[in-house]
Write a protein that holds these residues in place. Structure first.
Motif, PDB file in Angstrom:
ATOM      1  N   PHE A 241       0.445  -0.656  -0.032  1.00  0.00           N
ATOM      2  CA  PHE A 241       0.044  -0.191   0.137  1.00  0.00           C
ATOM      3  C   PHE A 241       0.438   1.282  -0.591  1.00  0.00           C
ATOM      4  O   PHE A 241       0.677   2.326  -0.319  1.00  0.00           O
ATOM      5  CB  PHE A 241      -0.994   0.237   1.120  1.00  0.00           C
ATOM      6  CG  PHE A 241      -2.018  -0.770   0.840  1.00  0.00           C
ATOM      7  CD1 PHE A 241      -3.309   0.137   0.006  1.00  0.00           C
ATOM      8  CD2 PHE A 241      -2.602  -1.822   2.131  1.00  0.00           C
ATOM      9  CE1 PHE A 241      -3.913  -1.086   0.015  1.00  0.00           C
ATOM     10  CE2 PHE A 241      -3.512  -2.792   1.138  1.00  0.00           C
ATOM     11  CZ  PHE A 241      -4.619  -2.204   0.414  1.00  0.00           C
TER      12      PHE A 241
ATOM     13  N   LYS B 210      -0.933   5.174  -0.969  1.00  0.00           N
ATOM     14  CA  LYS B 210      -2.092   4.554  -0.414  1.00  0.00           C
ATOM     15  C   LYS B 210      -1.895   5.003   1.081  1.00  0.00           C
ATOM     16  O   LYS B 210      -1.477   3.892   1.727  1.00  0.00           O
ATOM     17  CB  LYS B 210      -2.438   3.394  -1.038  1.00  0.00           C
ATOM     18  CG  LYS B 210      -3.635   3.404  -2.367  1.00  0.00           C
ATOM     19  CD  LYS B 210      -3.660   2.205  -2.501  1.00  0.00           C
ATOM     20  CE  LYS B 210      -4.419   2.391  -3.923  1.00  0.00           C
ATOM     21  NZ  LYS B 210      -5.856   2.993  -4.646  1.00  0.00           N
TER      22      LYS B 210
ATOM     23  N   THR C 214      -3.829   3.287   5.165  1.00  0.00           N
ATOM     24  CA  THR C 214      -4.414   2.826   5.103  1.00  0.00           C
ATOM     25  C   THR C 214      -4.270   1.736   7.192  1.00  0.00           C
ATOM     26  O   THR C 214      -3.000   2.141   6.848  1.00  0.00           O
ATOM     27  CB  THR C 214      -5.210   1.269   4.143  1.00  0.00           C
ATOM     28  OG1 THR C 214      -5.787   0.494   5.109  1.00  0.00           O
ATOM     29  CG2 THR C 214      -3.838   0.313   4.313  1.00  0.00           C
TER      30      THR C 214
ATOM     31  N   ARG D 243      -8.007  -8.947   3.145  1.00  0.00           N
ATOM     32  CA  ARG D 243      -9.618  -7.650   2.158  1.00  0.00           C
ATOM     33  C   ARG D 243      -9.740  -7.096   2.128  1.00  0.00           C
ATOM     34  O   ARG D 243      -9.941  -6.713   0.746  1.00  0.00           O
ATOM     35  CB  ARG D 243     -10.140  -8.268   3.393  1.00  0.00           C
ATOM     36  CG  ARG D 243     -11.185  -9.818   4.250  1.00  0.00           C
ATOM     37  CD  ARG D 243     -12.072  -9.173   5.576  1.00  0.00           C
ATOM     38  NE  ARG D 243     -12.517 -11.020   5.832  1.00  0.00           N
ATOM     39  CZ  ARG D 243     -12.943 -10.915   6.431  1.00  0.00           C
ATOM     40  NH1 ARG D 243     -13.121  -9.923   7.435  1.00  0.00           N
ATOM     41  NH2 ARG D 243     -13.334 -12.621   7.316  1.00  0.00           N
ATOM     42  N   GLU D 244      -8.375  -6.117   2.708  1.00  0.00           N
ATOM     43  CA  GLU D 244      -8.192  -4.610   1.541  1.00  0.00           C
ATOM     44  C   GLU D 244      -7.735  -4.636   0.812  1.00  0.00           C
ATOM     45  O   GLU D 244      -8.087  -3.233  -0.448  1.00  0.00           O
ATOM     46  CB  GLU D 244      -7.728  -4.288   3.216  1.00  0.00           C
ATOM     47  CG  GLU D 244      -8.448  -3.281   4.094  1.00  0.00           C
ATOM     48  CD  GLU D 244      -9.267  -2.451   4.107  1.00  0.00           C
ATOM     49  OE1 GLU D 244      -9.114  -1.404   4.189  1.00  0.00           O
ATOM     50  OE2 GLU D 244     -10.403  -3.082   4.156  1.00  0.00           O
ATOM     51  N   VAL D 245      -6.956  -5.252   0.637  1.00  0.00           N
ATOM     52  CA  VAL D 245      -5.953  -5.719  -1.014  1.00  0.00           C
ATOM     53  C   VAL D 245      -7.163  -6.240  -1.736  1.00  0.00           C
ATOM     54  O   VAL D 245      -7.146  -5.474  -3.329  1.00  0.00           O
ATOM     55  CB  VAL D 245      -4.974  -6.478  -0.947  1.00  0.00           C
ATOM     56  CG1 VAL D 245      -4.447  -7.373  -2.133  1.00  0.00           C
ATOM     57  CG2 VAL D 245      -4.490  -6.687   0.281  1.00  0.00           C
TER      58      VAL D 245
ATOM     59  N   GLN E  14     -10.102  -5.409  -2.158  1.00  0.00           N
ATOM     60  CA  GLN E  14     -10.993  -4.564  -2.055  1.00  0.00           C
ATOM     61  C   GLN E  14     -10.988  -3.284  -2.681  1.00  0.00           C
ATOM     62  O   GLN E  14     -11.486  -2.642  -3.480  1.00  0.00           O
ATOM     63  CB  GLN E  14     -12.216  -4.342  -0.749  1.00  0.00           C
ATOM     64  CG  GLN E  14     -13.187  -5.801  -0.528  1.00  0.00           C
ATOM     65  CD  GLN E  14     -13.143  -5.046   0.813  1.00  0.00           C
ATOM     66  OE1 GLN E  14     -13.729  -4.246   1.893  1.00  0.00           O
ATOM     67  NE2 GLN E  14     -13.821  -6.173   1.579  1.00  0.00           N
ATOM     68  N   LYS E  15      -9.127  -3.198  -2.600  1.00  0.00           N
ATOM     69  CA  LYS E  15      -9.436  -1.652  -2.575  1.00  0.00           C
ATOM     70  C   LYS E  15      -7.701  -1.257  -3.771  1.00  0.00           C
ATOM     71  O   LYS E  15      -7.313  -0.254  -4.113  1.00  0.00           O
ATOM     72  CB  LYS E  15      -8.339  -0.985  -2.144  1.00  0.00           C
ATOM     73  CG  LYS E  15      -9.773  -0.871  -0.148  1.00  0.00           C
ATOM     74  CD  LYS E  15      -9.094   0.033   1.000  1.00  0.00           C
ATOM     75  CE  LYS E  15     -10.545   0.284   1.628  1.00  0.00           C
ATOM     76  NZ  LYS E  15      -9.741   1.458   2.820  1.00  0.00           N
ATOM     77  N   ILE E  16      -7.388  -2.471  -4.455  1.00  0.00           N
ATOM     78  CA  ILE E  16      -6.685  -2.334  -5.415  1.00  0.00           C
ATOM     79  C   ILE E  16      -6.649  -3.588  -6.847  1.00  0.00           C
ATOM     80  O   ILE E  16      -7.265  -4.142  -6.558  1.00  0.00           O
ATOM     81  CB  ILE E  16      -4.883  -3.625  -5.025  1.00  0.00           C
ATOM     82  CG1 ILE E  16      -4.336  -3.348  -3.379  1.00  0.00           C
ATOM     83  CG2 ILE E  16      -4.256  -3.824  -5.947  1.00  0.00           C
ATOM     84  CD1 ILE E  16      -3.683  -1.755  -2.970  1.00  0.00           C
ATOM     85  N   ALA E  17      -6.665  -1.858  -7.604  1.00  0.00           N
ATOM     86  CA  ALA E  17      -7.422  -2.055  -8.898  1.00  0.00           C
ATOM     87  C   ALA E  17      -6.153  -3.034  -9.090  1.00  0.00           C
ATOM     88  O   ALA E  17      -4.874  -2.995  -8.986  1.00  0.00           O
ATOM     89  CB  ALA E  17      -6.945  -1.076  -9.538  1.00  0.00           C
TER      90      ALA E  17
ATOM     91  N   ASP F  46      -3.038  -1.703 -11.042  1.00  0.00           N
ATOM     92  CA  ASP F  46      -1.584  -1.302 -10.474  1.00  0.00           C
ATOM     93  C   ASP F  46      -1.572  -2.782  -8.702  1.00  0.00           C
ATOM     94  O   ASP F  46      -0.703  -2.744  -8.410  1.00  0.00           O
ATOM     95  CB  ASP F  46      -2.475  -0.510  -8.546  1.00  0.00           C
ATOM     96  CG  ASP F  46      -2.342   0.682  -9.137  1.00  0.00           C
ATOM     97  OD1 ASP F  46      -1.971   1.136 -10.017  1.00  0.00           O
ATOM     98  OD2 ASP F  46      -3.868   1.308  -8.474  1.00  0.00           O
ATOM     99  N   ARG F  47      -2.114  -3.900  -9.848  1.00  0.00           N
ATOM    100  CA  ARG F  47      -1.709  -4.947  -8.870  1.00  0.00           C
ATOM    101  C   ARG F  47      -0.369  -5.517  -8.963  1.00  0.00           C
ATOM    102  O   ARG F  47       1.085  -6.321  -7.916  1.00  0.00           O
ATOM    103  CB  ARG F  47      -2.676  -6.272  -9.372  1.00  0.00           C
ATOM    104  CG  ARG F  47      -4.217  -6.054  -8.634  1.00  0.00           C
ATOM    105  CD  ARG F  47      -4.727  -7.378  -9.385  1.00  0.00           C
ATOM    106  NE  ARG F  47      -5.556  -7.330  -8.997  1.00  0.00           N
ATOM    107  CZ  ARG F  47      -7.312  -8.199  -9.152  1.00  0.00           C
ATOM    108  NH1 ARG F  47      -7.336  -9.533 -10.770  1.00  0.00           N
ATOM    109  NH2 ARG F  47      -7.935  -8.316  -8.872  1.00  0.00           N
TER     110      ARG F  47
END
Length: 329
Positions: free
Chosen positions: A145, A150, A152, A162-164, A166-169, A172-173
């Motif tokens: 992140f 980002k 967080t 879970r955050e990854v 949900q929030k990593i496009a 951006d992976r």
């Protein structure tokens, strides 16, 4: 850098083992690293090889092959590690030099193939992104992140994963994966080098899938490929994927090689023990023969008394028993 990394350690290395003749336990110090911070000790250990040489028994003077290497921390008065010496796997000077050269050149080798490796490693992760993320730890995800700028707050490994998801496009992976894996790839595989890898421990900490990928495809010197094969055998014993049969076979061969190594080392020690027994019997045989010759020369056969004849017969019988024992060994 952690506080532990700055702690001072005074490591000494010993060859140890029981004498093959009298069974007395002996130790021989072969290296003293001196008092160093742990961070510097790792570098010193990278540059140091410990030659395996015979120990001279303090009790009977017999020279014999040591059984283990022991590492002791003088500062804490503790045993850090004990390693069994594998005589079936002791390599010649030329191969040892090639392996050490490959180890020393690991940063250059990595630099040449760095982009190629990371391209393949990210492709591996993107094929099953959810499973790949499932092996990441919270601190690794925080690094990912941060690399993307980002902010967080992550409460646990599970929450972080879970955050990854949900929030990593998707775009951006790749960048995220590279940043999140610096500790594993650079901090472990590269910094330690193949000679210091501990695949089973890596799998427990970083997950089985990415440990397998790293061990199989991380760029290393040709002279170290035998070590890679050994590690693959350890990691793929219970593989059920597309290459299951081949990988399980490698694991079976690794197990078989280990069993043969144990048998070889045991047989080598038994051979050394038998040499001492044979030498002792030969000494007794020499003394007995010398005594027979002495008694035979003391007086002519016709004038020998019954005691001399009896002693000669007993000695000859003793010689016969010794010869029978020698033939049985």
């Amino acid at each position: 850098m952690s506080k532990f990394f700055d702690d001072f350690v005074h490591l000494k290395v010993y060859l140890v083992g029981r004498c093959t003749k009298c069974k007395h336990y002996n130790e021989l110090m072969v290296h003293d690293y001196g008092r160093l911070p742990y961070s510097k000790l790792e570098d010193e250990m990278d540059r140091t090889n410990h030659p395996i040489r015979p120990i001279s028994c303090n009790k009977c003077g017999t020279e014999y092959k040591p059984q283990q290497l022991v590492y002791r921390d003088v500062v804490r008065d503790s045993e850090v590690a004990k390693v069994n010496i594998d005589y079936s796997n002791i390599i010649d000077d030329e191969k040892s030099a090639a392996m050490q050269e490959g180890h020393d050149d690991r940063f250059k080798i990595y630099q040449k193939r760095e982009q190629e490796f990371w391209a393949a490693y990210t492709e591996f992760a993107l094929e099953d992104w959810k499973s790949a993320v499932g092996e990441l730890m919270r601190q690794e995800i925080e690094a990912g992140f941060a690399a993307l700028g980002k902010k967080t707050t992550l409460k646990s490994d599970l929450h972080a994963r879970r955050e990854v998801l949900q929030k990593i496009a998707a775009s951006d992976r790749r960048s995220f994966w590279i940043a999140a894996n610096q500790e594993f790839i650079v901090g472990e595989l590269l910094d330690l080098g193949v000679m210091g890898w501990v695949p089973i421990e890596f799998a427990k900490r970083y997950g089985a899938a990415r440990t397998r990928f790293g061990v199989m495809y991380f760029p290393i010197a040709e002279a170290l490929e035998d070590l890679r094969t050994k590690y693959i055998g350890l990691l793929f014993k219970r593989e059920r994927g597309d290459n299951a049969f081949l990988l399980r076979r490698i694991g079976q061969l690794t197990d078989a090689a280990h069993k043969q190594t144990v048998k070889y080392n045991k047989a080598l020690r038994q051979t050394d023990e038998q040499k001492h027994v044979i030498a002792e019997m030969q000494d007794k045989l020499g003394v007995a023969n010398a005594r027979i010759t002495e008694l035979s020369r003391q007086q002519p056969a016709q004038s020998r008394d019954s005691d001399d004849i009896r002693r000669i017969r007993e000695l000859k019988s003793f010689v016969g028993e010794l010869l029978a024992e020698l033939r049985a060994i």
